[in-house]
Write a protein that holds these residues in place. Structure first.
Motif, PDB file in Angstrom:
ATOM      1  N   ARG A  42       1.559   4.361  -3.090  1.00 46.51           N
ATOM      2  CA  ARG A  42       0.822   5.062  -2.581  1.00 46.51           C
ATOM      3  C   ARG A  42       2.220   6.796  -1.884  1.00 46.51           C
ATOM      4  O   ARG A  42       1.723   7.176  -1.342  1.00 46.51           O
ATOM      5  CB  ARG A  42      -0.280   5.683  -0.781  1.00 46.51           C
ATOM      6  CG  ARG A  42      -0.990   4.524  -1.240  1.00 46.51           C
ATOM      7  CD  ARG A  42      -2.887   5.421  -1.107  1.00 46.51           C
ATOM      8  NE  ARG A  42      -2.998   6.101  -0.908  1.00 46.51           N
ATOM      9  CZ  ARG A  42      -3.772   6.309  -0.211  1.00 46.51           C
ATOM     10  NH1 ARG A  42      -4.026   5.611   0.611  1.00 46.51           N
ATOM     11  NH2 ARG A  42      -4.416   7.628   0.786  1.00 46.51           N
ATOM     12  N   THR A  68       0.914  -0.910  -0.088  1.00 51.28           N
ATOM     13  CA  THR A  68       0.222   0.262  -0.445  1.00 51.28           C
ATOM     14  C   THR A  68       1.370   1.386  -0.508  1.00 51.28           C
ATOM     15  O   THR A  68       1.089   2.493  -0.700  1.00 51.28           O
ATOM     16  CB  THR A  68      -0.905  -0.276   1.031  1.00 51.28           C
ATOM     17  OG1 THR A  68      -1.292  -0.747   0.930  1.00 51.28           O
ATOM     18  CG2 THR A  68      -1.916   1.058   0.985  1.00 51.28           C
ATOM     19  N   CYS A  69       1.999   1.694   1.384  1.00 49.84           N
ATOM     20  CA  CYS A  69       2.454   2.505   1.101  1.00 49.84           C
ATOM     21  C   CYS A  69       3.740   3.121  -0.089  1.00 49.84           C
ATOM     22  O   CYS A  69       4.088   3.737  -0.355  1.00 49.84           O
ATOM     23  CB  CYS A  69       3.414   2.310   2.192  1.00 49.84           C
ATOM     24  SG  CYS A  69       2.046   2.570   3.984  1.00 49.84           S
ATOM     25  N   ASP A  89       1.133   9.907  -1.853  1.00 51.78           N
ATOM     26  CA  ASP A  89       0.715  10.938  -0.449  1.00 51.78           C
ATOM     27  C   ASP A  89       1.049  10.478   0.459  1.00 51.78           C
ATOM     28  O   ASP A  89       1.491  11.101   1.221  1.00 51.78           O
ATOM     29  CB  ASP A  89      -0.812  10.929  -0.556  1.00 51.78           C
ATOM     30  CG  ASP A  89      -1.197  10.035  -0.018  1.00 51.78           C
ATOM     31  OD1 ASP A  89      -0.938   8.916  -1.026  1.00 51.78           O
ATOM     32  OD2 ASP A  89      -1.889  10.397   0.404  1.00 51.78           O
ATOM     33  N   TYR A  90       1.170   8.997   0.685  1.00 49.35           N
ATOM     34  CA  TYR A  90       1.695   8.169   1.732  1.00 49.35           C
ATOM     35  C   TYR A  90       3.135   8.392   1.784  1.00 49.35           C
ATOM     36  O   TYR A  90       4.428   9.173   2.589  1.00 49.35           O
ATOM     37  CB  TYR A  90       1.601   6.840   1.904  1.00 49.35           C
ATOM     38  CG  TYR A  90      -0.236   6.597   2.105  1.00 49.35           C
ATOM     39  CD1 TYR A  90      -0.370   7.263   2.528  1.00 49.35           C
ATOM     40  CD2 TYR A  90       0.331   5.029   2.549  1.00 49.35           C
ATOM     41  CE1 TYR A  90      -2.170   7.344   3.052  1.00 49.35           C
ATOM     42  CE2 TYR A  90      -1.275   4.439   3.316  1.00 49.35           C
ATOM     43  CZ  TYR A  90      -2.349   6.121   2.723  1.00 49.35           C
ATOM     44  OH  TYR A  90      -3.703   5.579   3.605  1.00 49.35           O
TER      45      TYR A  90
END
Length: 185
Positions: free
Chosen positions: A169, A165-166, A171-172
């Motif tokens: 992303r 996930t990270c 933004d992360y």
């Protein structure tokens, strides 16, 4: 040049915590700072036995890798730590490091090193951001820890439903870079 320790406390190699630590490392290196990365999963660390053998001189009686971790944490100018949240609490790997800080309060003459900025990345699927930040504050505000903390910032990365996930992303990753920039200043 500052010395920054990146402490990855996830059992998952190449997962969300590692992606955030990598983004932070890029920023810290770009600032010209010295980086020491510690992956807790690769170390021989045992839980605190609450024997208080460290009371006399601050040195833990257990013979594992914790002495080197503690030295790195004390000698640095800033710390960036990542940990996953399982069942609404930081993973055991992070808690072992935190619990082993017993020597900082058991030994009254313990020297904690220079005051430093601490950035914390917590990854989870849906825990309350405010509650997770409160967990970190409850640790950082302990008097034995607080005397070495200049300032602290915690970022909670929710919706980490897969190990990538990270990484996926931006933004992360940007939030991780922002914390790294702040620690490096």
């Amino acid at each position: 040049m500052k010395k920054i320790v990146l402490l990855a406390a996830s059992p998952t190699e190449g997962g969300n915590g590692d992606a955030l630590i990598e983004a932070a490392m890029e920023t810290v290196k770009a600032n010209g700072d010295q980086v020491k990365r510690i992956a807790v999963r690769d170390l021989d660390l045992h839980p605190c036995r609450a024997c208080y053998g460290c009371r006399k001189d601050g040195i833990c009686e257990q013979k594992d890798d914790f002495a080197a971790v503690l030295k790195a944490l004390h000698d640095c100018d800033g710390i960036i730590a990542s940990a996953p949240v399982y069942y609404n609490c930081m993973a055991a790997q992070a808690l072992i490091v935190i619990n082993r800080l017993c020597c900082t309060f058991a030994c009254k003459s313990y020297q904690v090193g220079p005051k430093k900025k601490i950035g914390v990345f917590l990854t989870c699927t849906g825990s309350s951001v405010d509650e997770m930040k409160r967990h970190v504050q409850n640790i950082v505000c302990l008097p034995s820890i607080q005397r070495s903390v200049l300032d602290e910032r915690t970022e909670v990365f929710t919706q980490c439903v897969s190990r990538s996930t990270c990484q996926e992303r931006e933004d992360y990753l940007e939030r991780a870079r922002a914390i790294a920039q702040w620690v490096s200043e």
